[in-house]
Design a protein around this motif. Sequence first.
Motif, PDB file in Angstrom:
ATOM      1  N   ILE A  44      99.535 -79.845  43.802  1.00  0.00           N
ATOM      2  CA  ILE A  44     100.617 -80.796  44.103  1.00  0.00           C
ATOM      3  C   ILE A  44     101.818 -79.994  44.606  1.00  0.00           C
ATOM      4  O   ILE A  44     102.264 -79.070  43.940  1.00  0.00           O
ATOM      5  N   PRO A  45     102.345 -80.361  45.757  1.00  0.00           N
ATOM      6  CA  PRO A  45     103.505 -79.624  46.267  1.00  0.00           C
ATOM      7  C   PRO A  45     104.787 -80.049  45.542  1.00  0.00           C
ATOM      8  O   PRO A  45     105.711 -80.608  46.131  1.00  0.00           O
ATOM      9  N   TYR A  46     104.818 -79.810  44.238  1.00  0.00           N
ATOM     10  CA  TYR A  46     105.967 -80.192  43.413  1.00  0.00           C
ATOM     11  C   TYR A  46     106.818 -78.957  43.162  1.00  0.00           C
ATOM     12  O   TYR A  46     106.340 -77.959  42.647  1.00  0.00           O
ATOM     13  N   ASN A  47     108.076 -79.036  43.542  1.00  0.00           N
ATOM     14  CA  ASN A  47     108.991 -77.938  43.302  1.00  0.00           C
ATOM     15  C   ASN A  47     110.306 -78.526  42.829  1.00  0.00           C
ATOM     16  O   ASN A  47     111.023 -79.149  43.599  1.00  0.00           O
ATOM     17  N   ALA A  48     110.595 -78.307  41.574  1.00  0.00           N
ATOM     18  CA  ALA A  48     111.831 -78.837  41.003  1.00  0.00           C
ATOM     19  C   ALA A  48     113.029 -77.973  41.381  1.00  0.00           C
ATOM     20  O   ALA A  48     114.160 -78.307  41.048  1.00  0.00           O
ATOM     21  N   GLY A  49     112.763 -76.856  42.050  1.00  0.00           N
ATOM     22  CA  GLY A  49     113.848 -75.950  42.398  1.00  0.00           C
ATOM     23  C   GLY A  49     114.256 -75.056  41.245  1.00  0.00           C
ATOM     24  O   GLY A  49     115.204 -74.293  41.339  1.00  0.00           O
ATOM     25  N   ILE A  50     113.541 -75.156  40.146  1.00  0.00           N
ATOM     26  CA  ILE A  50     113.847 -74.369  38.957  1.00  0.00           C
ATOM     27  C   ILE A  50     112.577 -73.626  38.560  1.00  0.00           C
ATOM     28  O   ILE A  50     111.544 -74.261  38.325  1.00  0.00           O
ATOM     29  N   PRO A  51     112.628 -72.302  38.482  1.00  0.00           N
ATOM     30  CA  PRO A  51     111.423 -71.549  38.119  1.00  0.00           C
ATOM     31  C   PRO A  51     110.888 -71.951  36.737  1.00  0.00           C
ATOM     32  O   PRO A  51     111.652 -72.138  35.792  1.00  0.00           O
ATOM     33  N   VAL A  53     109.385 -74.723  35.824  1.00  0.00           N
ATOM     34  CA  VAL A  53     109.340 -76.150  35.518  1.00  0.00           C
ATOM     35  C   VAL A  53     108.075 -76.747  36.141  1.00  0.00           C
ATOM     36  O   VAL A  53     107.847 -76.638  37.335  1.00  0.00           O
ATOM     37  N   LYS A  54     107.250 -77.351  35.283  1.00  0.00           N
ATOM     38  CA  LYS A  54     106.019 -78.000  35.729  1.00  0.00           C
ATOM     39  C   LYS A  54     105.914 -79.375  35.080  1.00  0.00           C
ATOM     40  O   LYS A  54     106.571 -79.654  34.087  1.00  0.00           O
ATOM     41  N   LEU A  55     105.049 -80.195  35.640  1.00  0.00           N
ATOM     42  CA  LEU A  55     104.857 -81.538  35.097  1.00  0.00           C
ATOM     43  C   LEU A  55     104.076 -81.517  33.778  1.00  0.00           C
ATOM     44  O   LEU A  55     104.329 -82.314  32.896  1.00  0.00           O
ATOM     45  N   GLY A  56     103.087 -80.659  33.657  1.00  0.00           N
ATOM     46  CA  GLY A  56     102.313 -80.561  32.427  1.00  0.00           C
ATOM     47  C   GLY A  56     101.315 -81.691  32.242  1.00  0.00           C
ATOM     48  O   GLY A  56     101.029 -82.087  31.104  1.00  0.00           O
ATOM     49  N   ILE A  57     100.743 -82.198  33.335  1.00  0.00           N
ATOM     50  CA  ILE A  57      99.847 -83.352  33.214  1.00  0.00           C
ATOM     51  C   ILE A  57      98.561 -83.034  32.451  1.00  0.00           C
ATOM     52  O   ILE A  57      97.953 -83.942  31.886  1.00  0.00           O
ATOM     53  N   ALA A  58      98.155 -81.787  32.399  1.00  0.00           N
ATOM     54  CA  ALA A  58      96.950 -81.441  31.631  1.00  0.00           C
ATOM     55  C   ALA A  58      97.164 -81.675  30.137  1.00  0.00           C
ATOM     56  O   ALA A  58      96.200 -81.859  29.386  1.00  0.00           O
ATOM     57  N   ASN A  59      98.422 -81.700  29.722  1.00  0.00           N
ATOM     58  CA  ASN A  59      98.716 -81.931  28.306  1.00  0.00           C
ATOM     59  C   ASN A  59      98.408 -83.364  27.878  1.00  0.00           C
ATOM     60  O   ASN A  59      98.312 -83.643  26.679  1.00  0.00           O
ATOM     61  N   ILE A  60      98.239 -84.257  28.833  1.00  0.00           N
ATOM     62  CA  ILE A  60      97.817 -85.627  28.498  1.00  0.00           C
ATOM     63  C   ILE A  60      96.497 -85.573  27.732  1.00  0.00           C
ATOM     64  O   ILE A  60      96.324 -86.245  26.717  1.00  0.00           O
ATOM     65  N   VAL A  61      95.588 -84.741  28.208  1.00  0.00           N
ATOM     66  CA  VAL A  61      94.269 -84.628  27.574  1.00  0.00           C
ATOM     67  C   VAL A  61      94.395 -84.038  26.167  1.00  0.00           C
ATOM     68  O   VAL A  61      93.740 -84.502  25.231  1.00  0.00           O
ATOM     69  N   THR A  62      95.242 -83.044  26.010  1.00  0.00           N
ATOM     70  CA  THR A  62      95.439 -82.435  24.691  1.00  0.00           C
ATOM     71  C   THR A  62      95.996 -83.440  23.692  1.00  0.00           C
ATOM     72  O   THR A  62      95.528 -83.527  22.554  1.00  0.00           O
ATOM     73  N   VAL A  63      96.984 -84.210  24.119  1.00  0.00           N
ATOM     74  CA  VAL A  63      97.591 -85.201  23.213  1.00  0.00           C
ATOM     75  C   VAL A  63      96.588 -86.311  22.889  1.00  0.00           C
ATOM     76  O   VAL A  63      96.503 -86.764  21.746  1.00  0.00           O
ATOM     77  N   ILE A  64      95.805 -86.720  23.874  1.00  0.00           N
ATOM     78  CA  ILE A  64      94.761 -87.711  23.604  1.00  0.00           C
ATOM     79  C   ILE A  64      93.765 -87.167  22.584  1.00  0.00           C
ATOM     80  O   ILE A  64      93.392 -87.857  21.630  1.00  0.00           O
TER      81      ILE A  64
END
Length: 183
Positions: A44-51, A53-64
């Motif tokens: 995903i070409p996601y860049n918050a402009g801050i080193p 910083v990520k979305l962490g979507i894989a953590n959805i599976v961990t929390v589930i």
Amino acid sequence: MPSRTKNDSSRPGSPYSRGRSRYVATVALMAALALIFSYVEVIIPYNAGIPGVKLGIANIVTVIALYKLSAKHAAAVNAIRIAVAGLLFNGLFGALYAFAGATLSFIVMVFLKKTGKFSVTGVSMAGGVFHNMGQLIIASLLVEDLRMFFYFPVLLFSGMLAGIAVGITTALIIPRLPDVSRG
């Protein structure tokens, strides 16, 4: 020939080996899903402009896994995902940072969940914050400079936002999943 007991799950095809097989299969499937999410996050070409910083979507599976299965399942899913993603996408230092963040985050999430006083979103938010804290601790140890903690307010805010997003998403998914904890 030695007699087999009810608890002997070493014999292939034994009805008593289903519990272990089910555990391995469930962890493998969830780890694969988490790994797919990790890959999606990499592309995903996601860049918050801050080193860092990520979305962490894989953590959805961990929390589930934490809520629908057990802490043991969630820990295994997390460890496998971090190890494989580290080898494929992040490299050694990326895996080290991810492992540090995930370990601290996971301990906090398990503790908060056990209290019963926090929602899925609250537990996930705390996980996001403590994930960033774990990574910051490792970074400050590696560069031997405590000034790294000046970056904590940025990581605190981004961890809260990502944790809330993951928590809300997870809270919407959990009720729609079947109960797989029983045999």
